[in-house]
Design an enzyme around this catalytic site. Structure first.
Site, short mmCIF file in Angstrom:
data_model
loop_
_atom_site.label_atom_id
_atom_site.label_comp_id
_atom_site.label_asym_id
_atom_site.label_seq_id
_atom_site.Cartn_x
_atom_site.Cartn_y
_atom_site.Cartn_z
N THR A 1 36.14 33.83 41.11
CA THR A 1 36.53 34.97 40.13
C THR A 1 36.26 36.06 41.03
OG1 THR A 1 36.13 33.92 37.88
CG2 THR A 1 35.63 36.44 38.12
N PHE B 1 34.64 39.93 41.21
CA PHE B 1 33.69 40.84 40.37
C PHE B 1 33.91 42.20 41.06
CE2 PHE B 1 32.40 36.58 39.00
CZ PHE B 1 31.88 36.84 37.92
#
Length: 297
Positions: A191, A193
């Protein structure tokens, strides 16, 4: 800020109290303690004071109101794509991206009992990242505000026939048993961020690494509008690494795009490309320039 499940409240209250003593050291994140956003925030700034917020919107509001110095927000996942609503929340927040952080994501199935389970609760992103795992076992995925919050909810429920999909830390924090490990469907699951603050980073300060710039633009409702917009970067030798479209409003008359490019204002090529883009579009809005955390390509 909205309420967490009871097993998380003591930790949440303790973290909020510490953050209130030194707001500029606080880094807000969406979710209960133990969430992926919590862990990303601590990897990004180990010396920071974590400030748990019920939602991503609450985390952004914490920065806007001065309760936290910055926020750590997931924007996209290698397996499940864009995090829902982020493309609306970031521009509306009035904040600026000042850094990016990539984190390998692994989730466990955790519960009070050993199964079989009727349902598993988690954030929609985590459910999407584990959809094959759930389907193979006939477990219904049910959305919750965040991964660790789902674990706290399962712990509070007392129900041995429901589970949560969450990081291992959440099982430790809320007294759940890890039933199966690494339930994500792709084991390179990652992921991205971004850290957001009230003030933008000065592009001139990005000297020791490749700069990235994130912005949104709305194309005109005319033939070849996107072609002309993208040509601004192609003719000036600026590499665009991300382009996603979304609709703003109900007219469906013009499309807004969320984009990343390599480089930052101050670079003559970028300055000319953005100037030409402003001429070709209805609106251009810079969301921030920052150091590239991972080499593209």
């Amino acid at each position: 800020m909205r309420q967490f499940a009871k097993p998380a409240l003591a930790l949440v209250d303790s973290m909020r109290a510490a953050a209130a003593q030194d707001p500029m050291r606080a880094i807000a994140f969406g979710g209960a303690p133990g969430s992926n956003s919590h862990q990303a925030a601590m990897q990004f700034a180990p010396e920071a004071l974590p400030l748990p917020c019920f939602s991503f919107e609450d985390a952004l509001d914490a920065v806007a109101t001065g309760t936290a110095g910055c926020a750590m927000i997931p924007i996209e996942n290698s397996q499940h794509g864009r995090v829902a609503d982020i493309h609306f929340l970031l521009p509306e927040s009035g904040l600026y991206i000042v850094a990016e952080q990539f984190m390998r994501i692994t989730h466990d199935l955790m519960a009070l009992g050993d199964g079989p389970f009727e349902a598993a609760y988690s954030h929609p992103q985590a459910l999407g990242q584990s959809r094959h795992f759930l389907a193979e076992r006939g477990i219904v995925g049910l959305a919750y505000a965040d991964t660790a919050g789902a674990a706290a909810f399962v712990a509070e429920s007392g129900n041995p026939f429901i589970a949560a999909i969450a990081p291992r830390l959440a099982a430790d924090l809320y007294g759940l048993k890890v039933v199966e490990q690494a339930v994500e469907d792709a084991h390179d699951n990652t992921t991205r961020f971004v850290a957001l603050a009230k003030e933008p980073l000065d592009p001139a300060a990005i000297t020791d690494a490749q700069a990235m710039t994130t912005f949104i633009f709305e194309v005109k409702n005319i033939p070849a509008a996107l072609y002309k917009a993208l040509g601004c970067f192609a003719t000036n030798g600026v590499n665009m690494t991300k382009l996603e479209s979304y609709q703003k409003g109900a007219s469906f008359a013009a499309t807004t795009f969320f984009a990343d490019i390599e480089g930052a204002p101050g670079d003559p090529r970028v300055d000319v490309a953005l100037e030409e883009l402003a001429f070709q579009t209805n609106e251009v809005r810079l969301l921030g320039s920052y150091r590239q955390a991972r080499k593209r390509g």
